[in-house]
Structures are given as structure tokens and as C-alpha cells.
Write a protein that holds these residues in place. Sequence first.
Motif, PDB file in Angstrom:
ATOM      1  N   ALA A 289     -39.379  -9.878 -17.370  1.00 53.13           N
ATOM      2  CA  ALA A 289     -38.320 -10.365 -18.256  1.00 53.13           C
ATOM      3  C   ALA A 289     -38.858 -11.110 -19.472  1.00 53.13           C
ATOM      4  N   TYR A 290     -40.076 -11.631 -19.420  1.00 58.91           N
ATOM      5  CA  TYR A 290     -40.643 -12.464 -20.481  1.00 58.91           C
ATOM      6  C   TYR A 290     -39.664 -13.577 -20.877  1.00 58.91           C
ATOM      7  N   PRO A 291     -39.352 -14.467 -19.950  1.00 60.85           N
ATOM      8  CA  PRO A 291     -38.326 -15.481 -20.215  1.00 60.85           C
ATOM      9  C   PRO A 291     -38.825 -16.606 -21.113  1.00 60.85           C
ATOM     10  N   GLU A 292     -37.880 -17.173 -21.863  1.00 56.66           N
ATOM     11  CA  GLU A 292     -38.100 -18.380 -22.647  1.00 56.66           C
ATOM     12  C   GLU A 292     -36.967 -19.351 -22.333  1.00 56.66           C
ATOM     13  N   ARG A 293     -37.316 -20.625 -22.220  1.00 62.92           N
ATOM     14  CA  ARG A 293     -36.304 -21.639 -21.880  1.00 62.92           C
ATOM     15  C   ARG A 293     -36.434 -22.819 -22.823  1.00 62.92           C
TER      16      ARG A 293
ATOM     17  N   ALA B  36     -30.000 -15.868 -17.661  1.00 60.65           N
ATOM     18  CA  ALA B  36     -29.055 -16.787 -17.039  1.00 60.65           C
ATOM     19  C   ALA B  36     -28.191 -17.407 -18.131  1.00 60.65           C
ATOM     20  N   GLY B  37     -26.972 -17.732 -17.816  1.00 65.70           N
ATOM     21  CA  GLY B  37     -26.076 -18.313 -18.802  1.00 65.70           C
ATOM     22  C   GLY B  37     -26.532 -19.693 -19.246  1.00 65.70           C
TER      23      GLY B  37
ATOM     24  N   ASP C  80     -37.206 -17.642  -9.547  1.00 67.62           N
ATOM     25  CA  ASP C  80     -35.888 -17.511  -8.916  1.00 67.62           C
ATOM     26  C   ASP C  80     -34.992 -16.568  -9.707  1.00 67.62           C
ATOM     27  N   LEU C  81     -35.050 -16.665 -11.022  1.00 72.02           N
ATOM     28  CA  LEU C  81     -34.109 -15.944 -11.875  1.00 72.02           C
ATOM     29  C   LEU C  81     -34.575 -14.548 -12.269  1.00 72.02           C
TER      30      LEU C  81
ATOM     31  N   LYS D 108     -27.969 -14.715 -11.933  1.00 70.65           N
ATOM     32  CA  LYS D 108     -26.651 -15.328 -11.771  1.00 70.65           C
ATOM     33  C   LYS D 108     -26.693 -16.585 -10.899  1.00 70.65           C
ATOM     34  N   LEU D 109     -27.884 -17.059 -10.565  1.00 69.04           N
ATOM     35  CA  LEU D 109     -28.004 -18.246  -9.721  1.00 69.04           C
ATOM     36  C   LEU D 109     -27.432 -19.482 -10.406  1.00 69.04           C
ATOM     37  N   ASN D 110     -26.818 -20.347  -9.591  1.00 70.43           N
ATOM     38  CA  ASN D 110     -26.398 -21.664 -10.053  1.00 70.43           C
ATOM     39  C   ASN D 110     -27.527 -22.669  -9.822  1.00 70.43           C
TER      40      ASN D 110
END
Length: 677
Positions: free
Chosen positions: A381-385, A422-423, A461-462, A471-473
Motif C-alpha cells: 500500500a505504501y502508506p503515509e500518515r 483508512a478514513g 494492521d491496516l 476499515k479497522l477502528n
Amino acid sequence: MFRFLHAFKGVKYYLFVSFILWTSILVPKFALAQTDSLKANNLKEIKITQKRSSLQNLSPTPLQILNGTALKKLNSLSVADAIRYFSGVQLKDYGGIGGLKTINVRSMGTNHTAVFYDGVQLGNAQNGQVDLGKFSLDNIEEISLYSGQKSELLMPAKAFASASSLYLKSIVPTFEANQNRNFRIALKTGSFGLIDPSVTYNQRLNHKLSVSLNAELINANGKYKYRYTNSVYDTTVVRHNADIFAKRIEGGLYGTTADSSIWQLKLYNYNSERGVPGAIVANRFEFPQRQWDDNFFVQSSYQNNFNKKLQFLVNAKYAYDFTRYLDPERVSLSGALDNRYAHQELYLSFASQYHLTKYWDLSLSTDYTFQKLDANLENFAYPERQTGLIAFATKLSWQRFSIQGNILTTLVADRVKNNSPAGDKAEYTPTLMASWQPFAKDNLRLRAFYKSIFRMPTFNDLYYTFIGNSKLNPEYTTQYDFGFTYSKSFERKRLTNISIQADAYYSAVRDKIIAIPTLTLFRWTMVNLGKVEVKGLETNIQSNWVIDQVQVIAKANYTYERALDVTPRSEVFGQQIPYIPINSGSITFGVDYKNFGFNYSYIYTGERYSQKANIPVNYVEPWYTHDLALRYSFTVAKINYSIATEMNNVFNQYYDVVLNYPMPGRNFRITLITKFN
């Protein structure tokens, strides 16, 4: 709260507005304070003389401290070894010098404990865990554990943002009169082929500036004996693939200014290659998996004390963490499994505290963090936060009573190149703490706190390929604590001081993130299913004695804890969650006589279960260890020497902290240290 039009712009906008609002209030006072400071003719260096024992007594949240003197006496090689002596702590240890070691406080999970190094958090958005086995005690001056959070107001917003906090403080260079430099050379050797040399060099550049350099090398083959038992035979086997070769170097620049401000700059690098010891099952004893780590960060801190009313604290950090995991046994068309991860983090923090009246203080802290993760995985996914934190806190203090509260705003925005992100998240979490001394002539204090906090799902996790669930909370926790501290000193008595801490606590974790199988047992996914309730009791007792020329320190910790799975309609409803003992504790006993020192320590961990179901097949036996240490120090030609010998696990008990990951039996260590100018 408005919905973000764009996550990055939203976080920046919110932080910018909060900064403008706060500075518009304080800038006039800031100018006056600066003017007043310029009028002062003589500016003196601020020295903290408050004893650590008094900090523990006054803290409205449970606080446990191991300082330099106490750390030297313990049979500990890394931070992970030392925190075993704290109450309410479970240390997950996969065995050996190079095995993974993570902390779990009050059974809320590893990800709910923030780890700070010199006041700045060690971040890991990939899996949320900090391997405490990487951090040697060679350059650590103090370890402190807060259940809840610190009671200080002037601290980064991240210090408000976790269920518990572990603070590691490195050694700040000190110099004697007419001394401008000093050296410290140490060598540790012992069982499992351990060779651990280190060197420290401190230099005073002028009366307001000093520099420190510390380097260490750790090499060990990790081979130790353990007992293996199955239904056919009982034998002794040697552990393989637990070796490690690690290098650590860190440097610090420390300064003060004319207006009593303090600042520091620190560079840190840890590089290692180690085996990944596997679980001993089905008569398999050797494993070929390897792991490489390269962790680097540079961080700076600046605290400005213009006058008694206004203070500022600014922190900045850049971190780069690289991990490579090689598994020659998992082969595909592209070859053996060779996963590589690169995690980067940029962190900025601004905190300020204003002394409004004699009894009332206010503070505002604003943090910004950018994190990204790269990997060589297929469909990654190559995520950025981006995370924005804003903490507003206030404190009312009288001589015998104090109350403190804060509200934390957390803004999180994720972006990914592949799949769904994730939202965006916006959360508000409060904390309330109080401390009361009911009797004027008795050093008894009652304390209590309430804290609501959460932890974001990690990148794994995501977004982990085929397993992550975007979609995890978040995982939410609620904590309640009520306890007391008592201390008393005696003059002209053999018993010079005694202190007692005791706390009863209740914690609840909802939307707990767990892994469950999907259509097949070979593919799992992360979901919010779990609920956990924790009820516990912690006690800590310490006494100091002086008998002629003999000084004695005795400590005892005990924890009773019921951590139950209360997930609705769960087959294991009301049962103890995995690896949490109901009873645990430790005892340490130290004796100092002239140049000699002796220390004995005992650690006990009660029965546990390795899986959710509390049935005989999942039962894990209790374990305990006895450790001994003897030290001797002397001086020759103005050079200080010390030698320490350690015997760990004296009775050679074979045990597992994590099932099927055997721990070492009896082992030895010798430490030689010399200090000179």
C-alpha cells in the motif's frame, strides 16, 4: 468538528489555527518576560535538587524509577532486563540476547505504552512495537515508568497520548572542578560468547557547552542449553540461531544560554544482524531465518525559561528505520522470501506553560508527525500518515492538594498508493488526576486518576498485504486508578527511610484489534472484536538501612491482576487473556560496604495460558529466577576501576516467557570499567 477537505491541509490548518490562538494570548507576556530577563544582571544556572523519592510520592499517577545507582546494581544488560523489576509489567521475551523484547503495562497491550528517549517518543507506525532489547544500559542514566502519564504540564502532546509511558534518559556529561574531559571504558564478557566493549568520551568545550560520544559493540553466539520435553523423551538441547552482532553509536551536544535556557542535539544509530530463533515444536531445533536492522535518528530539544511565568519547549526529530527479514525456507518463483521495510518519520513539537497565579498553571502543546513506510512486497500500500496532536492542560496546586486535567485532540490522516486508505480520524480524549495529603504532619498522600485514550491501528494492521483491514477502528482504553503513597525518614536510626506505594486499578479496552482466519486457515485478517477488562492491585515497598558502615536497600514489588476477555458471545468469556499472570512480583536486596557491593534479586511470574481458552493444554507453568552480583571498586593513580561479577538464574531453572521460546539457564557475566580524565 469539520470534515477535512483534504487530510494534509486539514491537519496543517488545525495546527496553524491553534498555534495562532495560543501565541496571540502569550506574545505580549512573552515580550514583557524577555524585557524583564534582559534587566537581570546575574543569571544563575537552574539546578534540580528534588529527590526522586519525593517525585514518586507527589505524583498523582503511579511512578516507578530506576536511576543510575540502582541500575548499576541490577543484573541487567539491556533496558528490557531492567524493567522486569517494575510492578504491573509483562515483558514478552522470545529468548536470548538478540530475541525480541516488548513491554506490556497493566495488560492493555504493547501498543498502548509509549517509549520516550530523552523526552522524544520512539515511533514505529509499522507495528507499533519498540524492541527494548536494542537499548543498552551502558548510556542510560534513568528509567521511569508512568501508568497514565506524567503530571508535568510542559511536555510534548505525545506525552498525553498513551495509556502508559516509559521514559529512557541518557547520561548527561558532568565534570568535576578544573576538569574539562573524562573517559569511560567498559568491557562485558560472559556466557553465550558475549563480548561487549564500550567507550564514552565527554568534553567540556566551554562553561556553557559540552559534547558526549558513546559507542558500543555487542557480539554473542547466543548458544545456551535448555530442556526439551515431549511425550517420548526429556533431553537437553542447545539453542541455535540466537546470535547477534550489533553496533551502537550516539553523540550529544548539550548547551545552556545566558537566560537559563537549555538545549541539546542528539544523533543515534543502531545497526545489527541477528538470527531469528523460532518456536521449538515438533522436534525442530534449528532455524535459518535472519534479520538486519538499521535505526537512525537525529533529534533536538530547546527549553526556554524567560521568567517564572512563561516557559517554552520545542522538539524536532527525523528518524529512519530499515529492517530486512530473510527466510530461506519460504521460496517462491521469485526466490527466497527477502522482505525489506523502510520507515521514515518527521516530528515537530511546540509546548508552552504559563503560570497564571500562585496556584494555577496552564499549558498548550501542539505536535505534528509525518510517517511513511516503503517495502518490496507485492501490492504493497505504501502508506503515509500525518498526525496532529493538540493538548490543553491546566493544574491547580496547593500545599496539600493538587488537581490536574487535560483534553487531547488527535487528528489522523492516512494516504496510500494502492488499495483503500483508512478514513480520517478526529478524536477528543480527557484525563483527570488528583493528589491529596490528608494530614499535615504525616507524609501520606492519596492519589487518583481517570484517563481515556486510544491507539491508532498500525500500518501492518491496516495495510499488510492480504491481512490488513483498512476499515479497522482505533482501540479505545479507559483507566481508573486509586492509590496512596507513604514515606517516612528516621534520624539516628538504623532504618533511615521507608516508602510504600499501593494502587488499585480498573482498565477497559474495547474494539480490541485481533487476527482471525478468513475462508481458510492460511489467510487471516485483522478485525475489531475483542473487549478486555483488567482489575488489579500493585504494591511497591522500599526501605533504606545504615548499620555502622554497611548500607542496605531492600525493595519488594507485587502485582495481582485479573485481565478477562469480556467479548460478547465469546466462547472464552470471563477467562484470563493469554500470557497474563494473576500473581507476579520481585525482590531486590543490596548491600554496600566500603568499596564492596552485593546484590540479590528475585523475579516471580505466576501461571498463565498461552491461548484464549484457559484449558490444561494451554497452561504455562510459573517461573522464577534468582540472580546474584558482586562489585568491587578502587582507585590507582587517580584512575577509577570497578569489577562486577554476575550469576543469573542461579538454580538453572528452565522456563519459557513465551511458550516454546526457551530462556537461558544459569549464566555468568563479568564487567570491567575504568574511568579517567
